[in-house]
Enzyme design. Structure first.
Site, PDB file in Angstrom:
ATOM      1  N   ASN A  77       0.877  -1.170   0.000  1.00  0.00           N
ATOM      2  CA  ASN A  77       0.000   0.000   0.000  1.00  0.00           C
ATOM      3  C   ASN A  77       0.910   1.214   0.000  1.00  0.00           C
ATOM      4  O   ASN A  77       1.719   1.365   0.915  1.00  0.00           O
ATOM      5  CB  ASN A  77      -0.863   0.044   1.272  1.00  0.00           C
ATOM      6  CG  ASN A  77      -1.660  -1.238   1.487  1.00  0.00           C
ATOM      7  OD1 ASN A  77      -2.017  -1.930   0.549  1.00  0.00           O
ATOM      8  ND2 ASN A  77      -1.935  -1.551   2.741  1.00  0.00           N
ATOM      9  N   HIS A 101       7.275   0.410   2.696  1.00  0.00           N
ATOM     10  CA  HIS A 101       7.235  -0.977   3.171  1.00  0.00           C
ATOM     11  C   HIS A 101       6.187  -1.758   2.399  1.00  0.00           C
ATOM     12  O   HIS A 101       5.324  -1.174   1.754  1.00  0.00           O
ATOM     13  CB  HIS A 101       6.911  -1.025   4.664  1.00  0.00           C
ATOM     14  CG  HIS A 101       5.517  -0.583   5.006  1.00  0.00           C
ATOM     15  ND1 HIS A 101       5.124   0.743   4.984  1.00  0.00           N
ATOM     16  CD2 HIS A 101       4.404  -1.275   5.325  1.00  0.00           C
ATOM     17  CE1 HIS A 101       3.844   0.836   5.311  1.00  0.00           C
ATOM     18  NE2 HIS A 101       3.375  -0.376   5.507  1.00  0.00           N
ATOM     19  N   HIS A 140      -0.020 -18.661 -14.056  1.00  0.00           N
ATOM     20  CA  HIS A 140       1.169 -17.922 -14.471  1.00  0.00           C
ATOM     21  C   HIS A 140       1.266 -16.719 -13.528  1.00  0.00           C
ATOM     22  O   HIS A 140       0.368 -15.877 -13.513  1.00  0.00           O
ATOM     23  CB  HIS A 140       0.896 -17.497 -15.916  1.00  0.00           C
ATOM     24  CG  HIS A 140       2.040 -16.969 -16.700  1.00  0.00           C
ATOM     25  ND1 HIS A 140       2.395 -17.488 -17.924  1.00  0.00           N
ATOM     26  CD2 HIS A 140       2.868 -15.938 -16.483  1.00  0.00           C
ATOM     27  CE1 HIS A 140       3.396 -16.796 -18.431  1.00  0.00           C
ATOM     28  NE2 HIS A 140       3.715 -15.858 -17.578  1.00  0.00           N
ATOM     29  N   GLY A 174      -4.204   3.036   1.713  1.00  0.00           N
ATOM     30  CA  GLY A 174      -4.260   2.240   2.929  1.00  0.00           C
ATOM     31  C   GLY A 174      -2.968   2.163   3.721  1.00  0.00           C
ATOM     32  O   GLY A 174      -2.885   1.423   4.695  1.00  0.00           O
ATOM     33  N   ALA A 175      -1.949   2.917   3.323  1.00  0.00           N
ATOM     34  CA  ALA A 175      -0.695   2.876   4.079  1.00  0.00           C
ATOM     35  C   ALA A 175      -0.851   3.681   5.361  1.00  0.00           C
ATOM     36  O   ALA A 175      -1.222   4.856   5.321  1.00  0.00           O
ATOM     37  CB  ALA A 175       0.452   3.431   3.236  1.00  0.00           C
TER      38      ALA A 175
HETATM   39 ZN   LIG Z   1       1.718 -19.229 -18.901  1.00  0.00          ZN
END
Ligand SMILES: [Zn+2]
Ligand SMILES: [Zn+2]
Ligand SMILES: [Zn+2]
Length: 331
Positions: free
Chosen positions: A152, A165, A292, A158-159
C-alpha cells in the site's frame, strides 16, 4: 484471537479482528489521521518493531541494530496470529476457524523518504528476493495454503506508515479472488490446452497498443479489461506458475521492469497512491501448466462506489490503450 468466517452464499472468507474492536468514534477521525511524526521503521528505531525475521545487513552488524538495507519483521498489529491450531468448526449453518496465519512487514529501505520508484535497482531486487525467501519459508507451514505479497503506497491506498514498506500475509485458505483466477485459468486450459496468460502475452506483444514496456524476460501491460484507470500488470514472458520458484537470475529483470513501471506511473500521475499484489500459485499447486504468476498494480485514482459494490462491475474512465500510451511516452 482473530476469527476467519465464511460467507455461506459467496464462499468468501473474512477476518473478524476481535482484538482490535473499534468503537464508532474511532472511524470518524481515521481519514484525518496525520502521517508523519515518530517512525518505527526508520534506521535507529529497530527496538520499536518486533525482532527481525530476516535482514540484509552490512558485514559485522548484529540483528536489530542499524546497518541494514532491508528488514522483514512480524507486523506489530497482525491481522492473523502465527501460534495456535486452526480449530475449524461449524456454528449452525456457518463455518469458522481461528485466525491463524503470518503477517509480516518488509521494510524496504532504512531511509524515510525513499520509495520503490526512487530506490536503486539493486535495492528493488533485494525487496523481491526477500519476498521470495519469506514465501518459500511460509510454504513449509502445513496449516497454511496461500501467501499474498502486497504493498500500500500512500494514505489513500491504505498505508498507515509513510516509510516505504510492503506486507506479506500467509493464510490457511486460498482467498476467493485468487481461486477465481486460478479456476478461470484452469477452465481456459481445459478448453484450449494453453495457458491464458501465455496467450495474453503473445497477443499483447503482437498488438502492442496496451504494451507499456518489456525487457528480455518480462512485459508490463495495461490489461484489456482494466478495472481501474492505469491498472498495470507485470508478467514473466516464459510460463511460470509461482513467483517464488522463478529462476534466481530473473529477479534482476523483474526488479528492472517493476522499478521502471512504477517510475513511469509516478511521472505520469505525479506519485499516485497505489496498491500492488503478487498473484502466485497456491501451496498445493506449485507446478502446473495453467497458472502464471504476475504482479498487479492498481493506482488509487477513483473510489469504488455503489454501482461497483452492488454489481462487481467496474466503470473505468480511462481506456487501457490510452493509459498504455501515456506510460510508454513517459521518460
Ligand atoms: Zn503461462
Ligand atoms: Zn521512517
Ligand atoms: Zn491476478
Amino acid at each position: 484471537m482473530p476469527e476467519l468466517r465464511r460467507d455461506p452464499i459467496h464462499g468468501r472468507w473474512v477476518i473478524i479482528s476481535t482484538e482490535r474492536g473499534r468503537r464508532p468514534s474511532d472511524f470518524a477521525t481515521e481519514e484525518r489521521r496525520p502521517v508523519g511524526g515518530f517512525c518505527p521503521l526508520c534506521e535507529g528505531n529497530e527496538n520499536k518493531t518486533p525482532p527481525e525475521i530476516i535482514a540484509f545487513r552490512n558485514n559485522g552488524t548484529s540483528p536489530n541494530t542499524p546497518g541494514w538495507t532491508l528488514r522483514v519483521v512480524p507486523n506489530k498489529f497482525p491481522a492473523l496470529r502465527i501460534e495456535g491450531e486452526l480449530g475449524r468448526e461449524g456454528d449452525g449453518i456457518y463455518d469458522k476457524m481461528n485466525g491463524i496465519g503470518a503477517h509480516e512487514v518488509v521494510i524496504e529501505t532504512p531511509s524515510h523518504h525513499e520509495t520503490i520508484s526512487t530506490l536503486p535497482q539493486e535495492a528493488v531486487k533485494n525487496i523481491l528476493w526477500a519476498y521470495r525467501e519469506r514465501m518459500i519459508d511460509l510454504r513449509g507451514d502445513q496449516r497454511l495454503r496461500y501467501v499474498l505479497v502486497f504493498k500500500n503506497h500512500g494514505v489513500a491506498a491504505g498505508a498507515s506508515l509513510e516509510h516505504s514498506h510492503s506486507q506479506i500475509i500467509a493464510l490457511p485458505i486460498v482467498p476467493r479472488r485468487v481461486s477465481e483466477e486460478i479456476e478461470g485459468a484452469k477452465n481456459y486450459f481445459g478448453y484450449k490446452d494453453r495457458c491464458v496468460f501465455c496467450d495474453i502475452i503473445r497477443q499483447e506483444l503482437q498488438q502492442r497498443n496496451r504494451l507499456i514496456m518489456e525487457n528480455q524476460s518480462f512485459i508490463s501491460i495495461a490489461p484489456f479489461a482494466s478495472r481501474f484507470p492505469f491498472e498495470t500488470w507485470i508478467l514473466p514472458k516464459a510460463h511460470n506458475p509461482s513467483f517464488e520458484h522463478t529462476a534466481p537470475s530473473l529477479y534482476e529483470q523483474a526488479a528492472q521492469i517493476l522499478s521502471e513501471t512504477l517510475h513511469r506511473l509516478s511521472q505520469v500521475l505525479s506519485d499516485p497512491p497505489y496498491n500492488y499484489v503478487i498473484h502466485t500459485s497456491s501451496f498445493s499447486e506449485t507446478d502446473n501448466d495453467h497458472y502464471h504468476w504476475h504482479l498487479e498494480i492498481m493506482p488509487k485514482l477513483t473510489k469504488v462506489a455503489g454501482f461497483e459494490w452492488g454489481t462487481g462491475f467496474y466503470i473505468n474512465p480511462t481506456p487501457p490503450e490510452e493509459a498504455a500510451h501515456y506510460l510508454r511516452e513517459a521518460k
